[in-house]
Design an enzyme around this catalytic site. Structure first.
Site, PDB file in Angstrom:
ATOM      1  N   LYS A  21     -10.955  -3.930  -6.430  1.00  0.00           N
ATOM      2  CA  LYS A  21      -9.510  -3.974  -6.205  1.00  0.00           C
ATOM      3  C   LYS A  21      -9.012  -5.369  -5.806  1.00  0.00           C
ATOM      4  O   LYS A  21      -7.808  -5.588  -5.733  1.00  0.00           O
ATOM      5  CB  LYS A  21      -9.103  -2.980  -5.110  1.00  0.00           C
ATOM      6  CG  LYS A  21      -9.540  -1.543  -5.345  1.00  0.00           C
ATOM      7  CD  LYS A  21      -8.839  -0.946  -6.526  1.00  0.00           C
ATOM      8  CE  LYS A  21      -9.180   0.487  -6.789  1.00  0.00           C
ATOM      9  NZ  LYS A  21      -8.619   1.431  -5.874  1.00  0.00           N
TER      10      LYS A  21
ATOM     11  N   ASP B  41      -4.748   3.957   4.042  1.00  0.00           N
ATOM     12  CA  ASP B  41      -4.436   4.306   2.659  1.00  0.00           C
ATOM     13  C   ASP B  41      -5.305   3.471   1.710  1.00  0.00           C
ATOM     14  O   ASP B  41      -5.968   2.508   2.147  1.00  0.00           O
ATOM     15  CB  ASP B  41      -2.937   4.054   2.396  1.00  0.00           C
ATOM     16  CG  ASP B  41      -2.390   4.904   1.258  1.00  0.00           C
ATOM     17  OD1 ASP B  41      -3.187   5.464   0.489  1.00  0.00           O
ATOM     18  OD2 ASP B  41      -1.156   5.003   1.139  1.00  0.00           O
TER      19      ASP B  41
ATOM     20  N   ASP C  35      -4.275  -0.169  -5.251  1.00  0.00           N
ATOM     21  CA  ASP C  35      -4.696  -0.452  -6.629  1.00  0.00           C
ATOM     22  C   ASP C  35      -5.165  -1.894  -6.769  1.00  0.00           C
ATOM     23  O   ASP C  35      -6.130  -2.168  -7.472  1.00  0.00           O
ATOM     24  CB  ASP C  35      -3.548  -0.164  -7.594  1.00  0.00           C
ATOM     25  CG  ASP C  35      -3.203   1.315  -7.583  1.00  0.00           C
ATOM     26  OD1 ASP C  35      -4.146   2.123  -7.646  1.00  0.00           O
ATOM     27  OD2 ASP C  35      -2.021   1.655  -7.465  1.00  0.00           O
TER      28      ASP C  35
ATOM     29  N   GLY D 264      -5.464   9.250  -2.801  1.00  0.00           N
ATOM     30  CA  GLY D 264      -6.352   8.619  -3.779  1.00  0.00           C
ATOM     31  C   GLY D 264      -7.811   8.914  -3.498  1.00  0.00           C
ATOM     32  O   GLY D 264      -8.169   9.547  -2.489  1.00  0.00           O
TER      33      GLY D 264
ATOM     34  N   GLU E 120       4.079   6.933   0.494  1.00  0.00           N
ATOM     35  CA  GLU E 120       3.089   5.975   1.032  1.00  0.00           C
ATOM     36  C   GLU E 120       3.792   4.774   1.656  1.00  0.00           C
ATOM     37  O   GLU E 120       3.352   4.246   2.678  1.00  0.00           O
ATOM     38  CB  GLU E 120       2.155   5.506  -0.081  1.00  0.00           C
ATOM     39  CG  GLU E 120       1.194   6.586  -0.540  1.00  0.00           C
ATOM     40  CD  GLU E 120       0.341   6.161  -1.709  1.00  0.00           C
ATOM     41  OE1 GLU E 120      -0.760   6.693  -1.832  1.00  0.00           O
ATOM     42  OE2 GLU E 120       0.768   5.309  -2.507  1.00  0.00           O
TER      43      GLU E 120
END
Ligand code: 5RP
Length: 233
Positions: free
Chosen positions: A129, A89, A92, A30, A111
């Site tokens: 987020k 990582d 969202d 991402g 992931e």
């Protein structure tokens, strides 16, 4: 601060705080996680990080590792099969319990493998987020084998979700994941129980994995527009 700078700040902060020489490192996917990968690459190139063995969670992460000269290996390899020390990582959505939804980039399957194969887990995100309840504002992907598209979609609707097959951009038809599957993006009209749903969704025949991540306890680096970084455990 511009959004790009905010994402960069989150990615760099996590690497600077957590990554040490000799680590087996899961590298996420991402537009925020890429900055963590770039920071690892920078430190490897400067000789400040040595003996890193990375696992790339997607093509995107793999290509970034290739470009930056970060040594990466398959998760089944001798180098990594004992597990990862740390995975960094993006996410969202992050709720108040640090439960996550992931898979906006379609890489949720690997992931999740990396997340649950890691002794510790860090999430890098910008402040947009953070949410009260997952799965209402941003869709949660459910990866299904192509044959399960209709039946699994119906089962998801029975659980109260609205379901949309993720469409590709600049290619007619659906997104095909890196494992040849489809993504059903689901959304709920009100609060749900993410931990229960993470298990329940995977019991639907044909579901390969879903984008709820509730079983490990990440440290979350949230970069804010005023330039500060909040760390939530
Ligand atoms: C990819 C992911 C990403 O980590 C998530 O979508 C966040 O991405 P970004 O930092 O670009 O908003 O789960 O599958």
């Amino acid at each position: 601060m511009e959004l790009l700078e905010i994402k960069k700040a989150a990615g760099r902060a996590a690497v600077d705080a957590l990554v040490k020489s000799g680590m087996k490192l899961g590298l996420g996917t991402g537009s925020t996680a890429v900055h963590a990968i770039r920071r690892v690459g920078e430190l490897v190139a400067q000789g400040l990080l040595r003996d890193i063995a990375a696992f790339a969670t997607s093509f995107q992460a793999e290509i970034e590792c290739e470009k930056l000269g970060i040594p990466f290996y398959p998760l089944n390899s001798r180098e990594l099969s004992a597990g990862l020390d740390l995975t960094i990582d993006g996410a969202d959505e992050v709720d108040t319990k640090n439960y996550l939804t992931k898979g906006g980039g379609g890489a949720l399957l690997i992931e999740k493998l990396a997340a649950y194969a890691s002794a510790s887990y860090a999430i890098v995100a910008d402040e947009s987020k953070t949410v009260e309840h997952l799965g209402i504002g941003f869709p949660v992907p459910v990866e299904v084998v192509p044959e399960a598209r209709v039946q699994a979609g119906r089962a998801l609707e029975k659980l109260g979700a609205t379901v949309i097959l993720r469409e590709a951009v600049r290619k007619a038809g659906p997104v095909i994941t890196e494992h040849g599957n489809l993504l059903l993006d689901i959304r709920f009209g009100g609060p749900i129980d993410p931990a229960a749903l993470e298990s329940k969704l995977n019991q639907i025949p044909g579901v390969v994995e879903n984008g709820f991540f509730t079983r490990n306890h990440p440290v979350v680096y949230i970069a804010c527009s005023d330039g500060t970084i909040q760390t939530r455990k």
